[in-house]
Motif scaffolding. Structure first.
Motif, PDB file in Angstrom:
ATOM      1  N   ALA A 135      20.350  12.163   2.480  1.00  0.00           N
ATOM      2  CA  ALA A 135      21.814  12.209   2.597  1.00  0.00           C
ATOM      3  C   ALA A 135      22.218  12.426   4.046  1.00  0.00           C
ATOM      4  O   ALA A 135      21.668  13.292   4.731  1.00  0.00           O
ATOM      5  CB  ALA A 135      22.369  13.330   1.727  1.00  0.00           C
ATOM      6  N   ARG A 136      23.161  11.620   4.497  1.00  0.00           N
ATOM      7  CA  ARG A 136      23.747  11.792   5.824  1.00  0.00           C
ATOM      8  C   ARG A 136      25.237  12.069   5.673  1.00  0.00           C
ATOM      9  O   ARG A 136      25.900  11.478   4.824  1.00  0.00           O
ATOM     10  CB  ARG A 136      23.542  10.545   6.690  1.00  0.00           C
ATOM     11  CG  ARG A 136      22.082  10.308   7.082  1.00  0.00           C
ATOM     12  CD  ARG A 136      21.905   8.994   7.833  1.00  0.00           C
ATOM     13  NE  ARG A 136      20.509   8.750   8.144  1.00  0.00           N
ATOM     14  CZ  ARG A 136      19.939   8.983   9.320  1.00  0.00           C
ATOM     15  NH1 ARG A 136      20.692   9.452  10.321  1.00  0.00           N
ATOM     16  NH2 ARG A 136      18.662   8.749   9.519  1.00  0.00           N
ATOM     17  N   PHE A 137      25.757  12.964   6.482  1.00  0.00           N
ATOM     18  CA  PHE A 137      27.183  13.259   6.480  1.00  0.00           C
ATOM     19  C   PHE A 137      27.849  12.414   7.563  1.00  0.00           C
ATOM     20  O   PHE A 137      27.380  12.369   8.701  1.00  0.00           O
ATOM     21  CB  PHE A 137      27.442  14.732   6.775  1.00  0.00           C
ATOM     22  CG  PHE A 137      27.047  15.680   5.674  1.00  0.00           C
ATOM     23  CD1 PHE A 137      26.405  15.232   4.538  1.00  0.00           C
ATOM     24  CD2 PHE A 137      27.330  17.034   5.783  1.00  0.00           C
ATOM     25  CE1 PHE A 137      26.037  16.105   3.529  1.00  0.00           C
ATOM     26  CE2 PHE A 137      26.975  17.918   4.782  1.00  0.00           C
ATOM     27  CZ  PHE A 137      26.321  17.453   3.652  1.00  0.00           C
ATOM     28  N   GLN A 138      28.931  11.750   7.200  1.00  0.00           N
ATOM     29  CA  GLN A 138      29.655  10.979   8.204  1.00  0.00           C
ATOM     30  C   GLN A 138      30.344  11.889   9.209  1.00  0.00           C
ATOM     31  O   GLN A 138      30.379  11.595  10.404  1.00  0.00           O
ATOM     32  CB  GLN A 138      30.679  10.068   7.519  1.00  0.00           C
ATOM     33  CG  GLN A 138      30.041   9.004   6.626  1.00  0.00           C
ATOM     34  CD  GLN A 138      31.070   8.059   6.036  1.00  0.00           C
ATOM     35  OE1 GLN A 138      31.877   7.476   6.747  1.00  0.00           O
ATOM     36  NE2 GLN A 138      31.042   7.899   4.723  1.00  0.00           N
ATOM     37  N   ALA A 144      32.410  13.480  14.226  1.00  0.00           N
ATOM     38  CA  ALA A 144      31.396  12.523  13.796  1.00  0.00           C
ATOM     39  C   ALA A 144      30.035  13.199  13.722  1.00  0.00           C
ATOM     40  O   ALA A 144      29.665  13.980  14.601  1.00  0.00           O
ATOM     41  CB  ALA A 144      31.346  11.341  14.763  1.00  0.00           C
ATOM     42  N   ASP A 145      29.306  12.928  12.645  1.00  0.00           N
ATOM     43  CA  ASP A 145      28.012  13.560  12.435  1.00  0.00           C
ATOM     44  C   ASP A 145      26.932  12.476  12.381  1.00  0.00           C
ATOM     45  O   ASP A 145      26.360  12.092  13.390  1.00  0.00           O
ATOM     46  CB  ASP A 145      28.056  14.395  11.153  1.00  0.00           C
ATOM     47  CG  ASP A 145      26.791  15.202  10.920  1.00  0.00           C
ATOM     48  OD1 ASP A 145      25.759  14.897  11.529  1.00  0.00           O
ATOM     49  OD2 ASP A 145      26.827  16.138  10.095  1.00  0.00           O
ATOM     50  N   GLY A 146      26.622  11.975  11.203  1.00  0.00           N
ATOM     51  CA  GLY A 146      25.625  10.919  11.047  1.00  0.00           C
ATOM     52  C   GLY A 146      24.219  11.411  10.835  1.00  0.00           C
ATOM     53  O   GLY A 146      23.312  10.618  10.576  1.00  0.00           O
ATOM     54  N   ASN A 147      23.984  12.726  10.937  1.00  0.00           N
ATOM     55  CA  ASN A 147      22.636  13.262  10.792  1.00  0.00           C
ATOM     56  C   ASN A 147      22.244  13.446   9.332  1.00  0.00           C
ATOM     57  O   ASN A 147      23.098  13.574   8.450  1.00  0.00           O
ATOM     58  CB  ASN A 147      22.533  14.609  11.509  1.00  0.00           C
ATOM     59  CG  ASN A 147      22.617  14.476  13.013  1.00  0.00           C
ATOM     60  OD1 ASN A 147      21.859  13.719  13.613  1.00  0.00           O
ATOM     61  ND2 ASN A 147      23.542  15.200  13.625  1.00  0.00           N
ATOM     62  N   ASP A 397      28.105   1.922   6.070  1.00  0.00           N
ATOM     63  CA  ASP A 397      27.834   3.326   5.745  1.00  0.00           C
ATOM     64  C   ASP A 397      28.577   4.296   6.650  1.00  0.00           C
ATOM     65  O   ASP A 397      28.443   5.517   6.511  1.00  0.00           O
ATOM     66  CB  ASP A 397      26.327   3.611   5.773  1.00  0.00           C
ATOM     67  CG  ASP A 397      25.708   3.466   7.167  1.00  0.00           C
ATOM     68  OD1 ASP A 397      26.427   3.118   8.130  1.00  0.00           O
ATOM     69  OD2 ASP A 397      24.494   3.717   7.285  1.00  0.00           O
ATOM     70  N   GLY A 398      29.337   3.765   7.610  1.00  0.00           N
ATOM     71  CA  GLY A 398      30.133   4.629   8.467  1.00  0.00           C
ATOM     72  C   GLY A 398      29.341   5.387   9.503  1.00  0.00           C
ATOM     73  O   GLY A 398      29.884   6.267  10.177  1.00  0.00           O
ATOM     74  N   ILE A 399      28.056   5.055   9.654  1.00  0.00           N
ATOM     75  CA  ILE A 399      27.185   5.782  10.579  1.00  0.00           C
ATOM     76  C   ILE A 399      26.844   4.892  11.773  1.00  0.00           C
ATOM     77  O   ILE A 399      26.494   3.726  11.608  1.00  0.00           O
ATOM     78  CB  ILE A 399      25.877   6.214   9.886  1.00  0.00           C
ATOM     79  CG1 ILE A 399      26.169   7.093   8.681  1.00  0.00           C
ATOM     80  CG2 ILE A 399      24.949   6.920  10.866  1.00  0.00           C
ATOM     81  CD1 ILE A 399      26.815   8.422   9.001  1.00  0.00           C
ATOM     82  N   THR A 400      26.947   5.457  12.965  1.00  0.00           N
ATOM     83  CA  THR A 400      26.542   4.767  14.182  1.00  0.00           C
ATOM     84  C   THR A 400      25.250   5.380  14.700  1.00  0.00           C
ATOM     85  O   THR A 400      25.149   6.599  14.830  1.00  0.00           O
ATOM     86  CB  THR A 400      27.634   4.873  15.262  1.00  0.00           C
ATOM     87  OG1 THR A 400      28.803   4.181  14.813  1.00  0.00           O
ATOM     88  CG2 THR A 400      27.165   4.269  16.584  1.00  0.00           C
ATOM     89  N   GLN A 401      24.258   4.552  14.956  1.00  0.00           N
ATOM     90  CA  GLN A 401      23.005   5.007  15.546  1.00  0.00           C
ATOM     91  C   GLN A 401      22.709   4.140  16.753  1.00  0.00           C
ATOM     92  O   GLN A 401      22.485   2.932  16.626  1.00  0.00           O
ATOM     93  CB  GLN A 401      21.862   4.932  14.528  1.00  0.00           C
ATOM     94  CG  GLN A 401      22.000   5.980  13.423  1.00  0.00           C
ATOM     95  CD  GLN A 401      20.823   5.974  12.469  1.00  0.00           C
ATOM     96  OE1 GLN A 401      20.784   5.184  11.535  1.00  0.00           O
ATOM     97  NE2 GLN A 401      19.883   6.864  12.688  1.00  0.00           N
TER      98      GLN A 401
END
Length: 471
Positions: A135-138, A144-147, A397-401
């Motif tokens: 699970a990652r939190f946006q 902003a999280d993503g972790n 997924d709303g996540i930037t890496q």
């Protein structure tokens, strides 16, 4: 209901069930194609690369053993689980259809949650017949999280006396099997297979760049750009450290197998290491080993043996195992799968799912300074271009890496897809037909290709599915 070559009525549709070369094929005459499911027969994966030297084989086997080792917090001969973790061994997440694969049909995490007296509650999106998920939190605290936020803690375990930390809150719940419809701040990832990973690591950057330029006009006409994760200039996913192309993980965020292993050891099992030396939770009462937990074994006595894998750290051993793990073997071709292969190319799937690359000269850990015969100048039939693409609002997924944005993902390699249970980055479906159709949504680079798929006859669609399940 009769089976094998018998025609029967089901839900008002006429279905014909046949068995061909170990692949169950459902031919549907009116509605649409059917995913026959996981290919039957023995696992066509999990073995070492052909042509390994004696030393390479020794390091492969050592890594294989460590990959399957179950971690405990304290008192065992390992590096210490926790304080926060998702599972207790690499193999629990990477086991379908063999060691090194992806999420198995029976989810091991509900059992892991309560081992050694742990007081964990199993999150709503972890169910026995669903995929292993992280699970990652946006966002966290409005930022902003993503972790990754680990599912479990070591609180209450008999080997973690005095540790009292709370699990993260993953509520409200949604559909437990698909993972959809719950807490909108949480997104999920399922494990990526690592079969053939050493071959992927050995593909030269120049080959990936040349492939981007190949069939440029056709890609442009289909809306395929492959512009992604550009930390530096250029239109490919590049490392922020040295500017070379990164290629591992759902967003191609990791440069090498060593980095892939080090991140997973720390993030998934809570074990710090020489690549990621700090604990993710530094609550003093929950730390039972000095940091980093996993290091080179300096106390190993000198040996005259040409193979001494005990001296290396776990993450190096994991990387060796993945680096020298053979790719999955496809099933024998059938007339249907061969027609499907041609259709796969004709409608444009190959413009992202590139059928093959060739490695350069590569050295495996434990080998001499000469190139490894098992990794050098070898075909890599992975069906991926190893770059990331916009997949639209439906899969975002709303996540930037790095430079890979909220709806961008690496083209998933398709070798071995015939024996996978769950599909897409979050494991939302076990149906390969649905996974294909989920590629189409606003902003997706796959939209025109999926439109081509939808215009195929049912027979042509079925042949394409049969081809994919043969891989």
């Amino acid at each position: 209901m009769k089976v094998w070559g018998t025609t029967f009525k089901s839900l008002g549709r006429i279905l014909v069930l046949t068995l061909t070369t170990g692949i169950y094929t459902l031919a549907q005459t009116k509605s649409g194609p059917v995913d026959p499911g996981v290919r039957s027969g023995p696992a066509a994966a999990g073995t070492p690369l052909k042509g390994l030297t004696t030393d390479e084989t020794a390091f492969f086997q050592d890594g294989q053993n460590r990959f399957a080792e179950i971690e405990v917090v304290a008192g065992g001969a390992n590096n210490g689980l926790g304080p926060r973790f998702n599972s207790n061994q690499c193999a629990s997440c990477h086991s379908q259809p063999a060691l090194g694969g992806t999420s198995p049909a029976k989810n091991p995490l509900p059992d892991v949650a309560h081992l050694a007296g742990a007081t964990n509650k199993v999150p709503w999106f972890i169910v026995p017949d669903g995929p292993v998920r992280e699970a990652r939190f946006q966002k966290s605290n409005g930022q902003a999280d993503g972790n990754v936020h680990d599912l479990f803690v070591i609180t209450g375990r008999s080997d973690a006396p005095g540790c009292k930390i709370a699990q993260f809150d993953f509520l409200p719940a949604g559909n437990a099997l698909t993972g959809q419809g719950g807490n909108p701040n949480i997104i999920f990832r399922i494990p990526t297979p690592v079969f053939g990973a050493g071959l992927i690591e050995a593909i030269p950057d120049s080959a990936i760049l040349a492939n981007i330029r190949t069939n440029a006009a056709e890609k442009l006409a289909l809306g395929i750009s492959g512009h992604a994760n550009a930390i530096l200039s250029g239109n490919v996913n590049r490392s922020g450290n040295d500017g070379t192309i990164t290629r591992f993980g759902w967003k191609a965020q990791n440069k090498s197998l060593l980095m892939f292993a080090g991140e997973a050891y720390n993030v998934e099992m809570g074990i710090s290491n020489q690549l990621f030396p700090q604990e993710r939770d530094e609550t003093p009462s929950c730390l039972f080993f000095p940091s980093p937990n996993d290091t080179i074994n300096f106390t190993t006595p000198a040996t005259t043996s040409t193979s001494n894998p005990a001296v290396i750290s776990d993450i190096e051993a994991f990387a060796d195992f993945m680096r020298m793990l053979a790719p999955p073997a496809p099933a024998p071709s059938t007339p249907s799968s061969e027609k499907g292969r041609a259709t796969f190319a004709r409608i444009g799937c190959i413009h992202c799912h590139t059928p093959s690359f060739t490695t350069g000269k590569a050295i495996a850990s434990g080998s001499s300074t000469s190139p490894s015969a098992a990794l050098s100048n070898q075909p890599v039939n992975l069906f991926s271009d190893l770059i990331v693409h916009h997949m639209g609002t439906g899969l975002a997924d709303g996540i930037t890496q790095g430079g890979a944005g909220p709806d961008e993902f690496r083209t998933a390699p398709l070798w071995g897809v015939g024996q996978r249970v769950f599909f897409l980055h979050d494991g939302r479906t076990s149906n390969l037909v649905q996974a294909i159709r989920d590629h189409k949504s606003k902003g997706s680079e796959a939209n025109k290709v999926i439109e081509h798929f939808n215009r195929l006859t049912v027979q042509e669609q079925q042949e394409l599915i049969d081809f994919l399940r043969s891989l």
